[in-house]
Structures are given as structure tokens and as C-alpha cells.
Motif scaffolding. Structure first.
Motif, PDB file in Angstrom:
ATOM      1  N   VAL A  32       0.837  -1.205   0.000  1.00 41.19           N
ATOM      2  CA  VAL A  32       0.000   0.000   0.000  1.00 41.19           C
ATOM      3  C   VAL A  32       0.873   1.257   0.000  1.00 41.19           C
ATOM      4  CG1 VAL A  32      -1.661   1.331   1.376  1.00 41.19           C
ATOM      5  CG2 VAL A  32      -1.994  -1.120   1.042  1.00 41.19           C
ATOM      6  N   SER A  35       2.460   1.620  -3.356  1.00 43.90           N
ATOM      7  CA  SER A  35       1.444   2.073  -4.301  1.00 43.90           C
ATOM      8  C   SER A  35       1.192   3.568  -4.160  1.00 43.90           C
ATOM      9  CB  SER A  35       0.146   1.305  -4.074  1.00 43.90           C
ATOM     10  OG  SER A  35      -0.879   1.813  -4.892  1.00 43.90           O
ATOM     11  N   SER A  36       1.092   4.034  -2.937  1.00 48.16           N
ATOM     12  CA  SER A  36       0.833   5.466  -2.750  1.00 48.16           C
ATOM     13  C   SER A  36       2.043   6.309  -3.164  1.00 48.16           C
ATOM     14  CB  SER A  36       0.448   5.758  -1.304  1.00 48.16           C
ATOM     15  OG  SER A  36       1.553   5.570  -0.439  1.00 48.16           O
ATOM     16  N   ASN A  39       2.112   5.970  -7.215  1.00 51.00           N
ATOM     17  CA  ASN A  39       0.861   6.213  -7.936  1.00 51.00           C
ATOM     18  C   ASN A  39       0.917   7.514  -8.724  1.00 51.00           C
ATOM     19  OD1 ASN A  39      -1.743   5.661  -8.776  1.00 51.00           O
ATOM     20  ND2 ASN A  39      -2.665   6.732  -7.039  1.00 51.00           N
ATOM     21  N   TYR A  40       1.657   8.477  -8.225  1.00 50.98           N
ATOM     22  CA  TYR A  40       1.771   9.771  -8.896  1.00 50.98           C
ATOM     23  C   TYR A  40       2.361   9.621 -10.296  1.00 50.98           C
ATOM     24  CZ  TYR A  40       3.337  14.521  -9.824  1.00 50.98           C
ATOM     25  OH  TYR A  40       3.557  15.744 -10.403  1.00 50.98           O
TER      26      TYR A  40
END
Length: 170
Positions: A32, A35-36, A39-40
Motif C-alpha cells: 500500500v 502504491s501510494s 501512484n503519482y
């Protein structure tokens, strides 16, 4: 089918499910976070690699729970040779990672590279545990301390000389 059911039954009898769930939970949290963080850029490569590593780790946990490690520990001389040969693969096939140390080996056709120093840690732990088990009655004798010291200095020295990676060596 009966062998599979028996293997699953053995896994639930021998395996530490709390440890497995804690590791899976920590890895999912890491996925997670990755991913964060990525993700950008719209890049899911690292999430996919970590997810694949999670599945691979659970499969290896299942496999190693069913295998009696004492069988491998009895052949600690072969484990020692395995560590040596695996580390020596860095000389002809080693590539520099993002940190500049030549401690990685490219696996053709795979999206990831392998770091032999990390793999060598598992046989090293088995070798040290078996050595301590053999010398348990006289663990503080000069011979047993010298044997354990030799294994420690050898693998750490090999990693430092071939990879120049103190992080892996520590």
C-alpha cells in the motif's frame, strides 16, 4: 489428492500461522505504501514486483514448513560450498545496482535481479544453528567459538570483498 490434503494438514500442524499472518500483513502494508508513493507516476511495476514477492514468500513458507531442515543441516559442508559458489557468481555475472555496489546478478527473462548475499544468509543461519547444536555441551570452548567465528568471518568477508556492500554484510 490425498497427498495434497496430507500436506495441508501438516502445514497447519507445523506452521506458525500467527507469524505468517503478521508477515503477510506487514507486506500488504508495504505494498500500500509503495502504491501510494508510485501512484503519482502511474507506474505499477514496483507494486506488481512486491505482490509477486508476497506470493512467492507464502509459497516458500508453505514449502519450508513441510521440509525437515535437519536434512539440510546434516550436509552443512554442501551448504558452505553452495554459499561460496553463489557468491563467486558475482565475479563473472555481477552487475551494479542503483547504489553502485556490484552485488546483483541479472536473471535473464525476469523483471528482477538477484542479490546472492541475501540468499546466502539462509544457509548461513542453518550452518550456524547446526554448529551450535553440535557444540551445545561445550559451546564456549575454543574449538566451537573458532568454528562459528570462521563461518561468520568467511561469509561477511566474502560479501565485503566481492560486493563491497556493508548493508548486506551486516
Amino acid at each position: 489428492m490425498q497427498r495434497i490434503i496430507s500436506a495441508v494438514r501438516d502445514f497447519f500442524r507445523k506452521g506458525d500461522l500467527l507469524l505468517l499472518m503478521l508477515c503477510v500483513g506487514a507486506t500488504i502494508f508495504g505494498i500500500v505504501v509503495i502504491s501510494s508513493a508510485t501512484n503519482y507516476y502511474g507506474n505499477t511495476r514496483y507494486v506488481l514486483i512486491q505482490s509477486f514477492a508476497l506470493l512467492l514468500g507464502v509459497m516458500f513458507y508453505f514449502l519450508f514448513t513441510l521440509i525437515d531442515v535437519d536434512i539440510f543441516a546434516e550436509r552443512r559442508d554442501l551448504l558452505f560450498i553452495f554459499n561460496l559458489l553463489l557468491m563467486l557468481l558475482i565475479i563473472p555475472f555481477g552487475i551494479a545496482g542503483t547504489t553502485g555496489q556490484r552485488s546483483w546478478i541479472h536473471l535473464p527473462g525476469m523483471p528482477v535481479n538477484m542479490q546472492p548475499g541475501e540468499i546466502c544468509k539462509i544457509p548461513f543461519i542453518i550452518i550456524m544453528a547446526k554448529t551450535m547444536s553440535i557444540h551445545r555441551e561445550h559451546i564456549s570452548s575454543i574449538k566451537s567459538v573458532a568454528t562459528m567465528g570462521f563461518h561468520l568471518v568467511f561469509i561477511v568477508g566474502l560479501i565485503l570483498v566481492l560486493c563491497r556492500d556493508t548493508g548486506v554484510a551486516l
